[in-house]
Design a protein around this motif. Structure first.
Motif, PDB file in Angstrom:
ATOM      1  N   GLU A  66      20.811  -2.864 -44.428  1.00 40.27           N
ATOM      2  CA  GLU A  66      20.227  -2.183 -43.270  1.00 40.27           C
ATOM      3  C   GLU A  66      19.779  -3.186 -42.212  1.00 40.27           C
ATOM      4  O   GLU A  66      19.900  -2.914 -41.005  1.00 40.27           O
ATOM      5  CB  GLU A  66      19.053  -1.306 -43.716  1.00 40.27           C
ATOM      6  N   LYS A  67      19.299  -4.344 -42.639  1.00 44.31           N
ATOM      7  CA  LYS A  67      18.901  -5.372 -41.669  1.00 44.31           C
ATOM      8  C   LYS A  67      20.104  -5.862 -40.874  1.00 44.31           C
ATOM      9  O   LYS A  67      19.982  -6.155 -39.677  1.00 44.31           O
ATOM     10  CB  LYS A  67      18.200  -6.532 -42.379  1.00 44.31           C
ATOM     11  N   VAL A  68      21.251  -5.954 -41.521  1.00 44.93           N
ATOM     12  CA  VAL A  68      22.473  -6.324 -40.801  1.00 44.93           C
ATOM     13  C   VAL A  68      22.750  -5.305 -39.697  1.00 44.93           C
ATOM     14  O   VAL A  68      23.058  -5.663 -38.548  1.00 44.93           O
ATOM     15  CB  VAL A  68      23.678  -6.412 -41.762  1.00 44.93           C
ATOM     16  N   ALA A 110      22.648  -5.668 -35.548  1.00 40.95           N
ATOM     17  CA  ALA A 110      23.812  -5.281 -34.741  1.00 40.95           C
ATOM     18  C   ALA A 110      23.423  -4.301 -33.640  1.00 40.95           C
ATOM     19  O   ALA A 110      23.865  -4.423 -32.484  1.00 40.95           O
ATOM     20  CB  ALA A 110      24.893  -4.679 -35.632  1.00 40.95           C
ATOM     21  N   ASN A 111      22.598  -3.310 -33.984  1.00 43.65           N
ATOM     22  CA  ASN A 111      22.143  -2.333 -32.988  1.00 43.65           C
ATOM     23  C   ASN A 111      21.367  -3.006 -31.863  1.00 43.65           C
ATOM     24  O   ASN A 111      21.591  -2.739 -30.676  1.00 43.65           O
ATOM     25  CB  ASN A 111      21.234  -1.290 -33.658  1.00 43.65           C
ATOM     26  N   ALA A 112      20.424  -3.866 -32.241  1.00 41.43           N
ATOM     27  CA  ALA A 112      19.575  -4.520 -31.247  1.00 41.43           C
ATOM     28  C   ALA A 112      20.372  -5.466 -30.364  1.00 41.43           C
ATOM     29  O   ALA A 112      20.169  -5.522 -29.142  1.00 41.43           O
ATOM     30  CB  ALA A 112      18.439  -5.272 -31.942  1.00 41.43           C
ATOM     31  N   ILE A 120      11.165   1.740 -43.129  1.00 36.73           N
ATOM     32  CA  ILE A 120       9.924   1.324 -43.784  1.00 36.73           C
ATOM     33  C   ILE A 120      10.103  -0.030 -44.460  1.00 36.73           C
ATOM     34  O   ILE A 120       9.314  -0.959 -44.249  1.00 36.73           O
ATOM     35  CB  ILE A 120       9.480   2.391 -44.806  1.00 36.73           C
ATOM     36  N   ALA A 121      11.109  -0.141 -45.279  1.00 42.73           N
ATOM     37  CA  ALA A 121      11.391  -1.398 -45.989  1.00 42.73           C
ATOM     38  C   ALA A 121      12.906  -1.556 -46.043  1.00 42.73           C
ATOM     39  O   ALA A 121      13.542  -1.265 -47.061  1.00 42.73           O
ATOM     40  CB  ALA A 121      10.792  -1.386 -47.391  1.00 42.73           C
TER      41      ALA A 121
END
Length: 298
Positions: free
Chosen positions: A150-152, A156-158, A144-145
């Motif tokens: 978490e953005k790191v 990495a996942n993408a 959600i935000a």
């Protein structure tokens, strides 16, 4: 890279299997038919065996391409489908006609699920008419935000998923409303930190720049007009959105205004997860399966 090339790459894979939770649905079976016609994979179809068999016969799906497993109840269906992936019977998990929350509970179960120490996130790839390249969006469905940390993980996942389909060094644009850092806008400060972390080698396998507004992330003319020079501006492969509302609106705008085709998966679990929607076409499900199969680890 486009969906046709991605599909061709997926066709060259051997011995892959997809486990579908809740396969007694005509749209799911249409996707299975498309996938088997393309020789993508075998399928474990879990749910009401009689209805699944009827739909398979109706759509001309040959018996050798599928393994039908009779289970009743969304909870048990989701559990069995997930277990098939956890135990190595299948390489990819796909949601069919089961409630999303029940399905995700099975995925996240510590005992029988696909949970790892990685953050789960969602990545969508879009093929937009009159544009040569695919464009990715993350995360439009789970976080959600997201925090900076978490953005790191989301990046990495993408990047991991995009590398598996053929990208050597994905260009990641951290999206904000403006392209300058404004301490009152958290999206801009996070974007600047992510770009710096990438330069310092803390985020690997990609090139990150930001903050970038959408126009100067994807359009070279807009980037030049703003005087922005970087390896990402105007030619981003992946858009990192700051909040779920941005991702959701961008996702649906691409589909309903731009007429884009989409492939989307959940990454960060022990295996790729295809989250389907009733609104998804059989073609979209096919592309999502190809994306997931290429990302599956053997």
């Amino acid at each position: 890279m486009n969906f046709e090339r991605m599909l061709e790459k997926a066709k060259r894979l051997d011995g892959r299997t997809v486990s579908i939770a809740g396969a007694a649905d005509v749209e799911v079976i249409r996707a299975v038919k498309l996938a088997t016609d393309h020789g993508l994979s075998r399928f474990k179809l879990i749910g009401d065996a009689r209805e699944i068999k009827r739909l398979c016969d109706e759509h001309g799906i040959e018996d050798h391409a599928v393994d039908i497993i009779h289970i009743k109840g969304d909870k048990e269906i989701a559990k069995r489908a997930t277990l098939a992936v956890k135990t190595g019977e299948a390489d990819v998990l796909m949601k069919g006609m089961v409630v999303t929350s029940t399905f995700m509970k099975a995925v996240l179960s510590r005992e029988a699920g696909l949970r790892t120490n990685r953050t789960l996130s969602h990545i969508a790839l879009f093929q937009i008419p009159n544009r040569e390249r695919l464009i990715g969006v993350t995360d439009a469905a789970i976080h959600i935000a997201p925090t900076l940390e978490e953005k790191v993980d989301i990046i990495a996942n993408a990047v991991d998923a995009m590398t598996d389909i053929g990208y050597e060094l994905p260009r990641v644009a951290a999206i904000a409303a403006v392209e300058v850092v404004n301490p009152q806008m958290a999206a801009t400060t996070d974007a600047a930190l992510l770009a710096q972390m990438n330069r310092r080698g803390q985020i690997k396998g990609c090139v990150v720049d930001g903050p970038l507004a959408l126009d100067n992330a994807v359009d070279m003319v807009a980037a030049k007009q703003k005087g922005i020079e970087s390896e990402v501006a105007g030619q981003a492969d992946l858009l990192l959105v700051p909040y779920i509302e941005v991702g959701n609106v961008l996702y649906k705008s691409m589909m309903y205004f731009a007429g884009a085709s989409v492939a989307a998966i959940v990454v960060g679990a022990a295996a790729p997860v295809v989250l389907t929607s009733r609104a998804d076409t059989a073609e979209a499900k096919l592309y999502s399966l190809a994306f997931a199969l290429l990302h599956a680890k053997k």
